[in-house]
Design a protein around this motif. Structure first.
Motif, short mmCIF file in Angstrom:
data_model
loop_
_atom_site.label_atom_id
_atom_site.label_comp_id
_atom_site.label_asym_id
_atom_site.label_seq_id
_atom_site.Cartn_x
_atom_site.Cartn_y
_atom_site.Cartn_z
N VAL A 49 32.67 38.24 57.95
CA VAL A 49 31.73 37.36 56.98
C VAL A 49 31.64 38.20 55.66
CG1 VAL A 49 29.48 36.50 56.83
CG2 VAL A 49 30.49 36.53 58.92
N ARG A 50 32.05 37.53 54.73
CA ARG A 50 32.30 38.40 53.23
C ARG A 50 31.42 37.61 52.34
NH1 ARG A 50 37.30 37.33 49.06
NH2 ARG A 50 36.36 38.44 47.40
N GLU A 51 30.46 38.60 51.55
CA GLU A 51 29.58 37.84 50.44
C GLU A 51 30.42 37.58 49.45
OE1 GLU A 51 26.87 36.71 47.74
OE2 GLU A 51 28.77 38.28 47.40
N GLY A 102 34.75 43.02 51.54
CA GLY A 102 35.55 41.87 52.21
C GLY A 102 36.81 41.44 52.00
N ASP A 103 36.87 41.57 50.46
CA ASP A 103 38.21 41.17 50.00
C ASP A 103 39.23 41.91 50.69
OD1 ASP A 103 40.47 39.79 48.28
OD2 ASP A 103 40.18 41.67 46.77
N ILE A 104 39.07 43.23 50.67
CA ILE A 104 40.20 44.17 50.94
C ILE A 104 40.26 44.34 52.26
CG2 ILE A 104 40.95 46.92 50.85
CD1 ILE A 104 38.93 46.73 48.20
N PRO A 157 44.04 31.24 36.73
CA PRO A 157 43.89 30.56 37.76
C PRO A 157 42.74 31.12 38.76
CG PRO A 157 45.96 30.74 37.44
CD PRO A 157 45.63 31.55 36.57
N GLU A 158 42.95 32.36 38.91
CA GLU A 158 41.74 33.18 39.69
C GLU A 158 40.38 33.18 39.24
OE1 GLU A 158 44.66 34.21 38.77
OE2 GLU A 158 45.76 35.29 40.28
N ALA A 159 40.18 33.06 37.88
CA ALA A 159 38.92 32.77 37.25
C ALA A 159 38.44 31.28 37.59
CB ALA A 159 38.97 32.94 35.65
N GLY A 160 39.33 30.35 37.81
CA GLY A 160 38.95 29.05 38.28
C GLY A 160 38.41 29.14 40.02
N LEU A 161 38.96 30.01 40.41
CA LEU A 161 38.63 30.25 42.13
C LEU A 161 37.23 30.91 42.18
CD1 LEU A 161 39.60 29.85 44.89
CD2 LEU A 161 40.51 32.17 44.74
N LEU A 162 36.96 31.99 41.22
CA LEU A 162 35.68 32.24 41.25
C LEU A 162 34.81 31.51 40.74
CD1 LEU A 162 36.26 36.18 39.98
CD2 LEU A 162 36.64 35.16 42.30
N GLY A 163 34.96 30.76 39.75
CA GLY A 163 34.27 29.64 38.93
C GLY A 163 33.66 28.84 40.02
N ILE A 164 34.66 28.12 40.95
CA ILE A 164 34.14 27.19 41.71
C ILE A 164 33.26 27.69 42.84
CG2 ILE A 164 36.39 27.17 43.26
CD1 ILE A 164 34.64 23.85 42.20
N ARG A 165 33.79 29.01 43.32
CA ARG A 165 32.76 29.67 44.25
C ARG A 165 31.36 29.90 43.58
NH1 ARG A 165 36.79 34.59 45.91
NH2 ARG A 165 38.36 33.55 47.04
N GLY A 166 31.24 30.29 42.41
CA GLY A 166 29.95 30.41 41.95
C GLY A 166 29.28 28.97 41.69
N ILE A 206 30.37 43.13 42.56
CA ILE A 206 31.12 43.54 41.30
C ILE A 206 32.04 42.30 40.83
CG2 ILE A 206 33.47 44.21 42.75
CD1 ILE A 206 32.81 46.80 40.74
N TYR A 207 32.34 41.36 41.86
CA TYR A 207 33.15 40.12 41.06
C TYR A 207 32.02 39.29 40.12
CZ TYR A 207 36.97 39.97 44.30
OH TYR A 207 38.07 40.45 45.03
N PHE A 208 30.92 39.36 40.21
CA PHE A 208 30.09 38.46 39.39
C PHE A 208 29.09 39.36 38.50
CE2 PHE A 208 31.74 35.51 42.23
CZ PHE A 208 31.57 34.36 41.75
N LEU A 224 33.76 33.06 55.44
CA LEU A 224 34.23 33.29 57.00
C LEU A 224 35.56 33.47 57.06
CD1 LEU A 224 31.95 30.54 58.77
CD2 LEU A 224 31.13 32.97 57.69
N ARG A 225 36.00 34.51 57.42
CA ARG A 225 37.67 34.84 57.56
C ARG A 225 37.90 35.35 58.94
NH1 ARG A 225 39.92 36.91 51.74
NH2 ARG A 225 39.13 35.09 50.55
N PRO A 226 38.07 34.49 60.07
CA PRO A 226 38.50 34.82 61.07
C PRO A 226 39.98 35.62 61.06
CG PRO A 226 38.38 32.42 61.05
CD PRO A 226 38.18 33.09 59.76
C1 IPM Z 1 40.77 36.22 48.07
C2 IPM Z 1 41.61 36.26 46.74
C3 IPM Z 1 40.67 36.26 45.61
C4 IPM Z 1 39.26 37.26 45.77
C5 IPM Z 1 41.27 36.42 44.40
C6 IPM Z 1 42.56 35.55 44.19
C7 IPM Z 1 40.53 35.93 43.07
O1 IPM Z 1 41.96 37.72 46.81
O2 IPM Z 1 40.33 34.94 48.07
O3 IPM Z 1 40.83 37.03 48.88
O4 IPM Z 1 39.64 38.60 45.29
O5 IPM Z 1 38.21 36.85 46.12
#
Ligand code: IPM
Ligand code: MG
Length: 356
Positions: free
Chosen positions: A135-137, A247-249, A89-98, A142-144, A106-108
């Motif tokens: 503000v996360r790129e 930004g994820d972390i 499912p996470e690959a779908g999320l990265l896929g739609i972002r791309g 490394i994600y892509f 933007l993560r307040p």
């Molecule tokens: C997020 C999530 C995602 C990410 C995962 C689910 C791929 O942790 O949106 O922060 O790492 O970007």
């Protein structure tokens, strides 16, 4: 009357339940502020795997691209853990972002006054308010980057690549500087320039860009120091700009500090007005279907959508004010404290609607 087309990606776990409430609230604001909303459903994540075999069907991309904006619940769950990496499912999320080019996330991280006691930090550290915009790129790094399996003289090995070009850094930098201009004019760029070459290019580019924003104070922090500063003195931050993985972390850390993880919204934007809006929390499969999930983060994501994609700032203000107000009396179990009225997911949606 203006009519907005919204694609709903309800997703998995509690996703469908919280999206229902957000739709309810959006319809209520549409009535009140004089616009119309038309919805189209599309599949993303585990539900898409179950229905079509893949987490991101082409049809979903097409529907999203044809709409004014996208509202996402949450994706993923243990049911799909055994899928190969590229079909999770996470690959779908990265896929739609791309696919939608959503490079700016933007993560307040804010504290809602009635929830101040929920922060794990001491009151003297947290102060009266915490209001950080990360503000996360979102479509690079490394994600892509190139990844794969190889071997070191017969020893199995694997690699992932962190790479940014100047254009990618500049466009996320501009989003962050513009954001800082609308806020307290302080921008912290986070990198690891003492070690990583990609971070050195990141820092050089931010410094060059800062000449265009003389009113913004730009500072730089190494990511490890930033992680520490967030718990030592979160009040020092206004806007933080950083790479995809940092930004994820850091956004998880900042949201935990706020103590309001069930409350926080996010926006992912491209260079047009199209955006994807979602709560920052996950699909919480353990409580799915019980009617106890907190829909406020998704409701507040709708407010961000109205602000950033649909140019309906009054409607956005109304939702944010209603969410702040409802918290004074009404709580889902995750944020319940004694003396409050404990409500279900749908009752919370109704309570917000009643205040709009
Ligand atoms: C997020 C999530 C995602 C990410 C995962 C689910 C791929 O942790 O949106 O922060 O790492 O970007
Ligand atoms: Mg994350």
């Amino acid at each position: 009357m203006k009519n907005y087309n919204i694609t709903l990606l309800r997703g998995d776990g509690i996703g469908p339940e919280i999206v229902n409430e957000a739709v309810k609230v959006l319809d209520k604001t549409a009535d009140k502020f004089g616009f119309k909303v038309t919805y189209t459903d599309a599949l993303l994540g585990g539900c898409a795997i179950d229905a079509t075999g893949v987490p991101l069907p082409q049809e979903t991309i097409d529907k999203c691209l044809a709409s004014d904006s996208v509202l996402l619940g949450a994706v993923g769950g243990p049911k799909w853990d055994s899928q190969p990496g590229s079909n999770r499912p996470e690959a779908g999320l990265l896929g739609i972002r791309g696919a939608l080019g959503l490079f700016a996330n933007l993560r307040p991280a804010v504290i809602f006054e009635p929830l101040r006691d929920a922060s794990p930090l001491r009151k003297d550290i947290i102060g009266d308010a915490m209001d950080i915009m990360i503000v996360r790129e979102l479509t690079g790094g490394i994600y892509f980057g190139e990844r794969g399996r190889t071997d070191d003289d017969g020893v199995p090995a694997a690699y992932d690549t962190e790479k940014y070009n100047v254009n990618e850094i500049e466009r996320i930098g501009r989003v962050a500087f513009d954001m800082a201009m609308k806020r307290n004019k302080k921008l912290t760029s986070v990198d690891k320039a003492n070690v990583l070459e990609s971070s050195r290019l990141w820092r050089e580019t931010m410094i060059r860009l800062s000449a265009e924003y003389p009113e913004v104070t730009l500072e730089h922090l190494y990511v490890d120091n930033c992680a520490m500063q967030l718990v030592r003195n979160p009040k020092q931050f206004d806007v933080i700009v950083t790479s995809n993985i940092f930004g994820d972390i850091l956004s998880d850390e900042a949201s935990m500090i706020s103590g309001s993880i069930g409350m926080l919204a996010s926006a992912s934007l491209n260079s047009t007005k199209l955006g994807m809006y979602e709560p920052i929390h996950g699909s919480a499969p353990d409580i799915a279907g019980q009617g106890i999930a907190n829909p406020l983060a998704t409701i507040l994501s709708v407010a961000m959508m109205l602000r950033y994609s649909l140019d309906e700032p009054e409607a956005a203000d109304a939702i944010e004010a209603a969410a702040a107000e409802v918290l004074k009396t009404t709580r889902t179990p995750d944020i319940y404290t004694e003396g409050m009225k404990k409500v279900s997911t749908t009752e919370m949606g109704d309570a917000v609607c009643a205040l709009i």
